[in-house]
Design a protein around this motif. Structure first.
Motif, mmCIF file in Angstrom:
data_model
loop_
_atom_site.group_PDB
_atom_site.id
_atom_site.type_symbol
_atom_site.label_atom_id
_atom_site.label_comp_id
_atom_site.label_asym_id
_atom_site.label_seq_id
_atom_site.Cartn_x
_atom_site.Cartn_y
_atom_site.Cartn_z
ATOM 1 N N ASP A 103 0.853 -1.182 0.000
ATOM 2 C CA ASP A 103 0.000 0.000 0.000
ATOM 3 C C ASP A 103 0.891 1.234 0.000
ATOM 4 O O ASP A 103 2.130 1.125 -0.057
ATOM 5 N N PHE A 104 0.277 2.410 0.069
ATOM 6 C CA PHE A 104 1.073 3.641 -0.035
ATOM 7 C C PHE A 104 2.026 3.795 1.141
ATOM 8 O O PHE A 104 3.162 4.249 0.973
ATOM 9 N N ASP A 105 1.607 3.402 2.317
ATOM 10 C CA ASP A 105 2.521 3.468 3.472
ATOM 11 C C ASP A 105 3.702 2.524 3.274
ATOM 12 O O ASP A 105 4.832 2.843 3.678
ATOM 13 N N GLY A 106 3.442 1.366 2.652
ATOM 14 C CA GLY A 106 4.537 0.453 2.360
ATOM 15 C C GLY A 106 5.508 1.048 1.354
ATOM 16 O O GLY A 106 6.733 0.845 1.449
ATOM 17 N N PHE A 107 4.979 1.789 0.374
ATOM 18 C CA PHE A 107 5.826 2.502 -0.581
ATOM 19 C C PHE A 107 6.666 3.546 0.142
ATOM 20 O O PHE A 107 7.896 3.619 -0.038
ATOM 21 N N LEU A 108 6.025 4.358 0.997
ATOM 22 C CA LEU A 108 6.756 5.399 1.711
ATOM 23 C C LEU A 108 7.856 4.808 2.594
ATOM 24 O O LEU A 108 8.929 5.398 2.738
ATOM 25 N N ALA A 109 7.586 3.646 3.154
ATOM 26 C CA ALA A 109 8.555 3.033 4.064
ATOM 27 C C ALA A 109 9.861 2.686 3.368
ATOM 28 O O ALA A 109 10.908 2.586 4.031
ATOM 29 N N GLN A 110 9.822 2.525 2.044
ATOM 30 C CA GLN A 110 11.033 2.173 1.302
ATOM 31 C C GLN A 110 11.807 3.405 0.830
ATOM 32 O O GLN A 110 12.905 3.271 0.287
ATOM 33 N N LEU A 111 11.249 4.588 1.024
ATOM 34 C CA LEU A 111 11.934 5.810 0.613
ATOM 35 C C LEU A 111 12.899 6.277 1.694
ATOM 36 O O LEU A 111 12.775 5.910 2.865
ATOM 37 N N SER A 112 13.839 7.116 1.296
ATOM 38 C CA SER A 112 14.721 7.731 2.282
ATOM 39 C C SER A 112 13.884 8.614 3.208
ATOM 40 O O SER A 112 12.792 9.079 2.843
ATOM 41 N N ALA A 113 14.393 8.860 4.396
ATOM 42 C CA ALA A 113 13.637 9.628 5.389
ATOM 43 C C ALA A 113 13.272 11.013 4.865
ATOM 44 O O ALA A 113 12.143 11.484 5.072
ATOM 45 N N LYS A 114 14.178 11.657 4.163
ATOM 46 C CA LYS A 114 13.923 13.006 3.657
ATOM 47 C C LYS A 114 12.805 12.997 2.620
ATOM 48 O O LYS A 114 11.903 13.844 2.641
ATOM 49 N N LYS A 115 12.864 12.035 1.691
ATOM 50 C CA LYS A 115 11.834 11.961 0.651
ATOM 51 C C LYS A 115 10.487 11.572 1.261
ATOM 52 O O LYS A 115 9.435 12.104 0.868
ATOM 53 N N ARG A 116 10.503 10.656 2.193
ATOM 54 C CA ARG A 116 9.272 10.223 2.848
ATOM 55 C C ARG A 116 8.623 11.396 3.589
ATOM 56 O O ARG A 116 7.404 11.611 3.480
ATOM 57 N N LYS A 117 9.413 12.164 4.295
ATOM 58 C CA LYS A 117 8.897 13.306 5.038
ATOM 59 C C LYS A 117 8.301 14.346 4.089
ATOM 60 O O LYS A 117 7.240 14.919 4.382
ATOM 61 N N ASN A 118 8.952 14.575 2.956
ATOM 62 C CA ASN A 118 8.464 15.575 2.003
ATOM 63 C C ASN A 118 7.113 15.171 1.411
ATOM 64 O O ASN A 118 6.205 15.994 1.284
ATOM 65 N N ILE A 119 6.979 13.895 1.041
ATOM 66 C CA ILE A 119 5.717 13.434 0.452
ATOM 67 C C ILE A 119 4.591 13.508 1.474
ATOM 68 O O ILE A 119 3.478 13.941 1.160
ATOM 69 N N ARG A 120 4.865 13.129 2.722
ATOM 70 C CA ARG A 120 3.837 13.222 3.749
ATOM 71 C C ARG A 120 3.415 14.675 3.972
ATOM 72 O O ARG A 120 2.230 14.969 4.163
ATOM 73 N N ARG A 121 4.373 15.577 3.912
ATOM 74 C CA ARG A 121 4.049 16.999 4.078
ATOM 75 C C ARG A 121 3.165 17.477 2.930
ATOM 76 O O ARG A 121 2.155 18.167 3.156
ATOM 77 N N GLU A 122 3.521 17.081 1.695
ATOM 78 C CA GLU A 122 2.732 17.521 0.536
ATOM 79 C C GLU A 122 1.318 16.944 0.577
ATOM 80 O O GLU A 122 0.342 17.649 0.264
ATOM 81 N N ARG A 123 1.187 15.699 0.971
ATOM 82 C CA ARG A 123 -0.154 15.103 1.046
ATOM 83 C C ARG A 123 -0.962 15.720 2.193
ATOM 84 O O ARG A 123 -2.192 15.874 2.083
ATOM 85 N N ARG A 124 -0.299 16.105 3.261
ATOM 86 C CA ARG A 124 -0.993 16.752 4.378
ATOM 87 C C ARG A 124 -1.549 18.111 3.949
ATOM 88 O O ARG A 124 -2.649 18.502 4.375
ATOM 89 N N LEU A 125 -0.819 18.815 3.100
ATOM 90 C CA LEU A 125 -1.306 20.101 2.600
ATOM 91 C C LEU A 125 -2.632 19.933 1.859
ATOM 92 O O LEU A 125 -3.518 20.785 1.954
ATOM 93 N N ILE A 126 -2.771 18.851 1.108
ATOM 94 C CA ILE A 126 -4.006 18.597 0.362
ATOM 95 C C ILE A 126 -5.159 18.326 1.322
ATOM 96 O O ILE A 126 -6.267 18.847 1.153
ATOM 97 N N THR A 127 -4.891 17.541 2.350
ATOM 98 C CA THR A 127 -5.933 17.256 3.339
ATOM 99 C C THR A 127 -6.357 18.521 4.068
ATOM 100 O O THR A 127 -7.560 18.788 4.245
ATOM 101 N N GLU A 128 -5.391 19.326 4.457
ATOM 102 C CA GLU A 128 -5.698 20.552 5.194
ATOM 103 C C GLU A 128 -6.419 21.580 4.338
ATOM 104 O O GLU A 128 -7.163 22.421 4.865
ATOM 105 N N ALA A 129 -6.204 21.539 3.011
ATOM 106 C CA ALA A 129 -6.871 22.493 2.111
ATOM 107 C C ALA A 129 -8.296 22.066 1.775
ATOM 108 O O ALA A 129 -8.984 22.745 1.017
#
Length: 349
Positions: free
Chosen positions: A149-175
């Motif tokens: 699933d998407f969390d499994g995909f994120l888990a394989q990314l580097s910490a910096k890339k994972r953090k950036n994608i979570r931040r970008e997706r959070r912006l969509i939820t907050e908007a």
């Protein structure tokens, strides 16, 4: 990986021609070639727009030497930079016969050159052995590495890339966007008008008319009711952005997007993260996000090479361009090695 055969079907190609997206007024004159039942989609081109294998520098070099570069004979699917079969024949002998027929037609019509774009590797190797010139360019493809699933995909990314994608997706939820998927056949007349205007806006902001017409998009949806997909973003029940895709075999192909304005991170959400999510949910193995864009690589897409083959009637130019293509490929190999070295994925993965 799916071979992109959907895009060579008459149901995809004919709407482009019938709605005049790919017509003489826009630089495309159909010149399709047949040898028996074998087929090669071809167009005689008077410019280089809509091909996505960029050769404006070659046209400039011809002009500097007082030679015409246009017309040229091009085998491709207009406005569709997707690798797929081009030499639509049963075996290597028949494929070579189609390619030879293309060269004969280019000679008869005094075209400067012949080009076959976004080829599959076996076809490309066949023509390269016959003296055609190979050119490569980068494209970006996501592959499911059994992420789950998407969390499994994120888990394989580097910490910096994972953090950036979570931040970008959070912006969509907050908007407070509401994002849904549907087939093209499910859109109402009013929704079609909205999504088309969103698509067209991406061209108009650059001062160019859109390549595709509303009639073409609607005909695609009719011809491929299950394969043409829309991802819609709504706010207060109004569609404010969209991306559309095609599904072919085990691959999702990203095509175009548009938005009312520049919403923070919405492009990444609709064009990349939603597509990855869709593939994981539907069991698709690949997501082809198209040519260009290092920002895709930073979001888990692998850099790969797409291949085109070229022939130039002027032997001096043919040889000189061949040398240039070889240098270009060497530089591309270095760039791809650098991208692999700086993958979005964790080192241990």
């Amino acid at each position: 990986m799916s071979d992109g055969r959907l895009f060579t079907l008459a149901g995809y190609r004919k709407p482009l021609e019938d709605s005049d997206c790919a017509g003489p007024e826009h630089g495309w004159t159909a010149a399709h070639l047949s040898v028996g039942d074998d087929f090669l989609p071809c167009y005689r081109k008077t410019d280089s727009w809509g091909e996505f294998v960029f050769d404006h520098s070659l046209a400039h070099a011809y002009a500097q030497h007082g030679l015409p570069y246009y017309p040229k004979l091009v085998s491709c699917v207009p406005f569709t930079p997707v690798p797929g079969p081009r030499l639509l024949a049963g075996d290597a002998t028949a494929q070579r016969a189609l390619a030879q027929r293309m060269l004969e037609q280019a000679t008869v019509h005094r075209d400067s050159s012949a080009h076959i774009l976004f080829m599959l590797e076996p076809e490309a190797a066949l023509l390269q052995a016959d003296g055609w010139l190979r050119r490569e360019q980068l494209r970006y493809v996501w592959h499911d590495r059994r992420f789950g699933d998407f969390d499994g995909f994120l888990a394989q990314l580097s910490a910096k890339k994972r953090k950036n994608i979570r931040r970008e997706r959070r912006l969509i939820t907050e908007a407070d966007f509401t994002i849904t998927w549907c087939h093209g056949g499910a859109l109402s007349a009013a929704e079609w008008e909205t999504v088309y205007q969103l698509y067209a806006s991406t061209y108009r902001m650059r001062g160019r008319p859109p390549y595709l017409t509303l009639a073409c998009l609607q005909q695609w949806a009719q011809n491929f009711p299950e394969a043409m997909l829309f991802c819609l973003a709504r706010r207060h029940e109004h569609i404010v952005a969209m991306a559309f895709f095609f599904r072919d075999g085990q691959t999702l192909y990203g095509r175009h997007w548009g938005a009312q304005r520049d919403y923070d991170a919405l492009h990444f959400e609709l064009c990349y993260y939603q597509g990855i999510d869709y593939c994981l949910r539907e069991g698709l193995h690949h997501f082809d996000a198209g040519v260009q864009g290092d920002h895709k690589h930073a979001r888990g897409f692998d850099a790969e090479c797409s291949v085109s083959l070229h022939w130039f009637a002027h032997r001096g130019f043919h040889d000189a361009i061949g040398d240039w293509f070889a240098q270009e490929r060497a530089a591309l190999a270095c760039e791809r090695a650098m991208l692999d070295e700086h993958s979005a994925f964790r080192r241990d993965e």
